[in-house]
Design a protein around this motif. Sequence first.
Motif, PDB file in Angstrom:
ATOM      1  N   UNK A   1       0.815  -1.216   0.000  1.00  0.00           N
ATOM      2  CA  UNK A   1       0.000   0.000   0.000  1.00  0.00           C
ATOM      3  C   UNK A   1       0.853   1.273   0.000  1.00  0.00           C
ATOM      4  N   UNK A   2       2.163   1.131  -0.185  1.00  0.00           N
ATOM      5  CA  UNK A   2       3.101   2.249  -0.338  1.00  0.00           C
ATOM      6  C   UNK A   2       3.133   3.198   0.853  1.00  0.00           C
ATOM      7  N   UNK A   3       2.904   2.694   2.059  1.00  0.00           N
ATOM      8  CA  UNK A   3       2.925   3.544   3.247  1.00  0.00           C
ATOM      9  C   UNK A   3       4.271   3.520   3.947  1.00  0.00           C
ATOM     10  N   UNK A   4       5.214   2.760   3.454  1.00  0.00           N
ATOM     11  CA  UNK A   4       6.534   2.582   4.060  1.00  0.00           C
ATOM     12  C   UNK A   4       6.455   1.870   5.406  1.00  0.00           C
ATOM     13  N   UNK A   5       5.305   1.311   5.712  1.00  0.00           N
ATOM     14  CA  UNK A   5       5.140   0.503   6.914  1.00  0.00           C
ATOM     15  C   UNK A   5       5.614  -0.908   6.585  1.00  0.00           C
ATOM     16  N   UNK A   6       6.157  -1.606   7.574  1.00  0.00           N
ATOM     17  CA  UNK A   6       6.535  -2.994   7.315  1.00  0.00           C
ATOM     18  C   UNK A   6       5.288  -3.858   7.151  1.00  0.00           C
ATOM     19  N   UNK A   7       5.464  -4.999   6.526  1.00  0.00           N
ATOM     20  CA  UNK A   7       4.382  -5.975   6.489  1.00  0.00           C
ATOM     21  C   UNK A   7       4.674  -7.009   7.568  1.00  0.00           C
ATOM     22  N   UNK A   8       3.617  -7.574   8.111  1.00  0.00           N
ATOM     23  CA  UNK A   8       3.728  -8.446   9.283  1.00  0.00           C
ATOM     24  C   UNK A   8       3.361  -9.873   8.906  1.00  0.00           C
ATOM     25  N   UNK A   9       4.035 -10.846   9.503  1.00  0.00           N
ATOM     26  CA  UNK A   9       3.783 -12.248   9.209  1.00  0.00           C
ATOM     27  C   UNK A   9       2.408 -12.633   9.752  1.00  0.00           C
ATOM     28  N   UNK A  10       1.563 -13.175   8.884  1.00  0.00           N
ATOM     29  CA  UNK A  10       0.165 -13.435   9.223  1.00  0.00           C
ATOM     30  C   UNK A  10       0.014 -14.444  10.364  1.00  0.00           C
ATOM     31  N   UNK A  11       0.798 -15.506  10.346  1.00  0.00           N
ATOM     32  CA  UNK A  11       0.683 -16.514  11.406  1.00  0.00           C
ATOM     33  C   UNK A  11       1.063 -15.919  12.760  1.00  0.00           C
ATOM     34  N   UNK A  12       2.111 -15.083  12.777  1.00  0.00           N
ATOM     35  CA  UNK A  12       2.525 -14.438  14.025  1.00  0.00           C
ATOM     36  C   UNK A  12       1.443 -13.491  14.533  1.00  0.00           C
ATOM     37  N   UNK A  13       0.833 -12.743  13.621  1.00  0.00           N
ATOM     38  CA  UNK A  13      -0.224 -11.793  13.995  1.00  0.00           C
ATOM     39  C   UNK A  13      -1.405 -12.540  14.603  1.00  0.00           C
ATOM     40  N   UNK A  14      -1.802 -13.635  13.992  1.00  0.00           N
ATOM     41  CA  UNK A  14      -2.943 -14.412  14.511  1.00  0.00           C
ATOM     42  C   UNK A  14      -2.611 -15.048  15.862  1.00  0.00           C
ATOM     43  N   UNK A  15      -1.374 -15.507  16.009  1.00  0.00           N
ATOM     44  CA  UNK A  15      -0.944 -16.094  17.282  1.00  0.00           C
ATOM     45  C   UNK A  15      -0.985 -15.033  18.392  1.00  0.00           C
ATOM     46  N   UNK A  16      -0.489 -13.835  18.107  1.00  0.00           N
ATOM     47  CA  UNK A  16      -0.492 -12.761  19.100  1.00  0.00           C
ATOM     48  C   UNK A  16      -1.926 -12.293  19.366  1.00  0.00           C
ATOM     49  N   UNK A  17      -2.794 -12.322  18.360  1.00  0.00           N
ATOM     50  CA  UNK A  17      -4.203 -11.938  18.561  1.00  0.00           C
ATOM     51  C   UNK A  17      -4.852 -12.856  19.595  1.00  0.00           C
ATOM     52  N   UNK A  18      -4.557 -14.141  19.508  1.00  0.00           N
ATOM     53  CA  UNK A  18      -5.103 -15.088  20.497  1.00  0.00           C
ATOM     54  C   UNK A  18      -4.523 -14.809  21.879  1.00  0.00           C
ATOM     55  N   UNK A  19      -3.231 -14.463  21.935  1.00  0.00           N
ATOM     56  CA  UNK A  19      -2.603 -14.144  23.221  1.00  0.00           C
ATOM     57  C   UNK A  19      -3.154 -12.833  23.790  1.00  0.00           C
ATOM     58  N   UNK A  20      -3.460 -11.873  22.926  1.00  0.00           N
ATOM     59  CA  UNK A  20      -4.063 -10.615  23.392  1.00  0.00           C
ATOM     60  C   UNK A  20      -5.435 -10.893  23.997  1.00  0.00           C
TER      61      UNK A  20
END
Length: 140
Positions: free
Chosen positions: A51-70
Amino acid sequence: MRSADEQDLEDEEDWLTKAEVREIWPQIRPSSIRAVARANSVRTSAAPSPDLTREPTYHAADIRHVAARIARGEATVAPWQHTDSDAAIEDTTPSQPARQPVRWGSENVPGLILLAIVVVLILWGLTSPDNHGTVTDFVR
C-alpha cells in the motif's frame, strides 16, 4: 512438491499490511501496532508494503498467534497501547488548543520602537518634497 508460483502466492498471503493487522487487532491503538508487534516477536518483512505507506508488512501466522494471546491477556501490551486506555480516549477527543493572550510587555518594547521608526521614515519619505539630496542633485 509445490511449484515456485504456488510458493510465491503463499508467501504473498503470509504477509499483512498495517491496515489488515488493525482489523485483526481492533483492541490495539493503530499508532502502537509496530511496538506491540516488536514486543511480541512478530516477524516483519523488509520488502516494501503493497500500500506504499513505508510501513513494514507483518507475518500473518505471528499476527494471529499474538491476537489469540491478546484475547487471553497473555501478550506483551502496555496499558496505554489499548484502544480503551486513557491515552487513546484523549487522542480521539478533540480539544481546543490553549491560546496565549497577547501581552504588551517589556519584551516587546524594542520591536515596537523599531516599528515606529520604520513607519515614520516611510511616511516622511512619502510626504517630503524631492529636493533633499536625491541622486540627480548629487550628479549635477
